[in-house]
Enzyme design. Sequence first.
Site, PDB file in Angstrom:
ATOM      1  N   LYS A   1       0.850  -1.199   0.000  1.00 21.69           N
ATOM      2  CA  LYS A   1       0.000   0.000   0.000  1.00 21.69           C
ATOM      3  C   LYS A   1       0.873   1.231   0.000  1.00 21.69           C
ATOM      4  O   LYS A   1       1.994   1.214   0.525  1.00 21.69           O
ATOM      5  CB  LYS A   1      -0.872   0.014   1.258  1.00 21.69           C
ATOM      6  CG  LYS A   1      -2.085   0.899   1.136  1.00 21.69           C
ATOM      7  CD  LYS A   1      -3.140   0.190   0.334  1.00 21.69           C
ATOM      8  CE  LYS A   1      -4.485   0.808   0.374  1.00 21.69           C
ATOM      9  NZ  LYS A   1      -5.510  -0.128  -0.062  1.00 21.69           N
TER      10      LYS A   1
ATOM     11  N   GLY B   1     -20.591   6.987   2.535  1.00 20.29           N
ATOM     12  CA  GLY B   1     -19.491   7.241   1.600  1.00 20.29           C
ATOM     13  C   GLY B   1     -20.043   7.270   0.195  1.00 20.29           C
ATOM     14  O   GLY B   1     -20.724   6.324  -0.233  1.00 20.29           O
TER      15      GLY B   1
ATOM     16  N   GLY C   1     -18.058   8.201  -2.579  1.00 23.56           N
ATOM     17  CA  GLY C   1     -16.957   8.287  -3.549  1.00 23.56           C
ATOM     18  C   GLY C   1     -17.189   7.196  -4.586  1.00 23.56           C
ATOM     19  O   GLY C   1     -18.303   6.675  -4.737  1.00 23.56           O
TER      20      GLY C   1
ATOM     21  N   GLY D   1     -18.769   3.820  -2.924  1.00 17.16           N
ATOM     22  CA  GLY D   1     -20.142   3.967  -2.424  1.00 17.16           C
ATOM     23  C   GLY D   1     -21.119   4.264  -3.544  1.00 17.16           C
ATOM     24  O   GLY D   1     -22.225   3.707  -3.584  1.00 17.16           O
TER      25      GLY D   1
HETATM   26  N1  GLU Z   1      -7.229   0.347  -3.386  1.00 16.58           N
HETATM   27  C1  GLU Z   1      -8.012  -0.785  -3.716  1.00 16.58           C
HETATM   28  C2  GLU Z   1      -8.089  -1.728  -2.536  1.00 16.58           C
HETATM   29  O1  GLU Z   1      -7.850  -1.353  -1.414  1.00 16.58           O
HETATM   30  C3  GLU Z   1      -7.571  -1.445  -5.005  1.00 16.58           C
HETATM   31  C4  GLU Z   1      -6.191  -1.994  -4.995  1.00 16.58           C
HETATM   32  C5  GLU Z   1      -5.709  -2.473  -6.341  1.00 16.58           C
HETATM   33  O2  GLU Z   1      -6.455  -2.458  -7.306  1.00 16.58           O
HETATM   34  O3  GLU Z   1      -4.544  -2.841  -6.396  1.00 16.58           O
HETATM   35  O4  GLU Z   1      -8.458  -2.864  -2.685  1.00 16.58           O
END
Ligand code: GLU
Length: 473
Positions: A107, A270, A272, A275
Amino acid sequence: MQNTGTKMLESALEIITKTAKDMRLSESKTERLLLPDAIHELHFSVKMDDGKDRLFTAFRIQHNNALGPYKGGIRFHPNVNRDEVRALATLMTIKCAVAGLPYGGGKGGVIIDPKSVSESELERISKAYARAISSFIGPEIDVPAPDVNTNPKIIGWMTDEYIKMSSRTRFGISNKMLKPLQGKQVQHDSVLRATFTGKPLDMGGTLGRTEATGRGGVMILKALLNKIKSQAPNPKKQTNSNNQITNKKSLDLGASNLEFLQPSTIAVQGFGNVGYYFAKIATENGFQVKAVSDSKGGILYAGQESLDAVEVLKCKKEKGSLAGCYCSGGVCDIKKGRVISNEELLELPVDILVPAALENVINGQNMSKIKAKIIVEMANGPVTEEAYEYLTKKGVIIVPDVLANSGGVAVSYLEWYQNMKGQTWTEDKVNKRLQVMMTKAFDAIWDKSVKKKKPLKQAAFEVAIERMLSAHK
Ligand code: GLU
């Protein structure tokens, strides 16, 4: 006071520790699951519109790559911090394993309020971040994507910058000299583009990615309701002559309390990307969305049918927030709407509650006021461990984030796959693949949950850890 990132990290580590203990894993194996492979803390400065340099702090945390390249989004938020990104990276490892993807978890995050900068500043910040992480990402190393407050446009800027950077390192040349070489790089660039997912369509993005998290969530919800329906006691056999319930075989998941459902009412916190599409697609699938909210407040629709998410979004765009939009989607026409707060939305007497914003919103303070019978965690970590235990004991079924919102990363995988193979799929093909992946993921977690008589969250973590351990062998 402890920040929400630290709390979220504690929750993630607690559930892994609990699951590892149940699975009788050794201390060292457990420790390895708790600790990330690498924590990158980055500092870079960016020239702002006023000509001054501003320093930014950002992260990329790579948790575990037992199953494949690290995978996970990049979040832009003023509250981003190391613990939060670590928690989210850990959850990505579990999520990718739950979804059956050949990925590990990572992340990223930049400490910034994106609403406080101009578009050109945002572009320079995004590109500076891409440069800062460029040496440890790649299609087979670490594949970032959008998360809170990042979108295809931002990912497009990052992809551009990354390709420029890696071409420069490959050829040892400057940007100016790169231009004439670009034609020869087309094929290579398609693979290089697989370093990011959630890209704009014209940069190698896939159809269906924008809607994927919401769509996947509705698919998981429908799979859950189908299981509940098929396993619920036959109503004819339910009572004997004394009118006592005789055939109510409890599933230990609270399913026996669920005689409602069709059409089910939903509240979504939410509005966004996640949501909004959840509300829209749930309505298209016959659910009745009764309330939605954003960070500034929400609207409750008390009419017979579902509120119209498309109309509400149009209004939000015009007014800048949902509060004040209660006239949209037919609400005003029948004078049955009102403005509500985010707290009120969570406590509404709906069948299904969908927290689709940020973490820790259902916690020790409000857990006793939650009335929904099912909670679908579309945000990452919206229910604290304490609230999870309390509500599960009360018979509430909570579909954990690592399963409920895995549609996003599942379609990210399909984008990556298309880039790696030089293919372009139709939206229908993407959605069909998503359905297969979501059904398979749900069935595995449900079966484990029933077999082990454990809540879905613990079942999901157990399935994920089993898959990671068998990859190690
Ligand atoms: N940010 C999204 C999640 O938390 C997508 C992550 C991705 O596609 O790599 O699942």
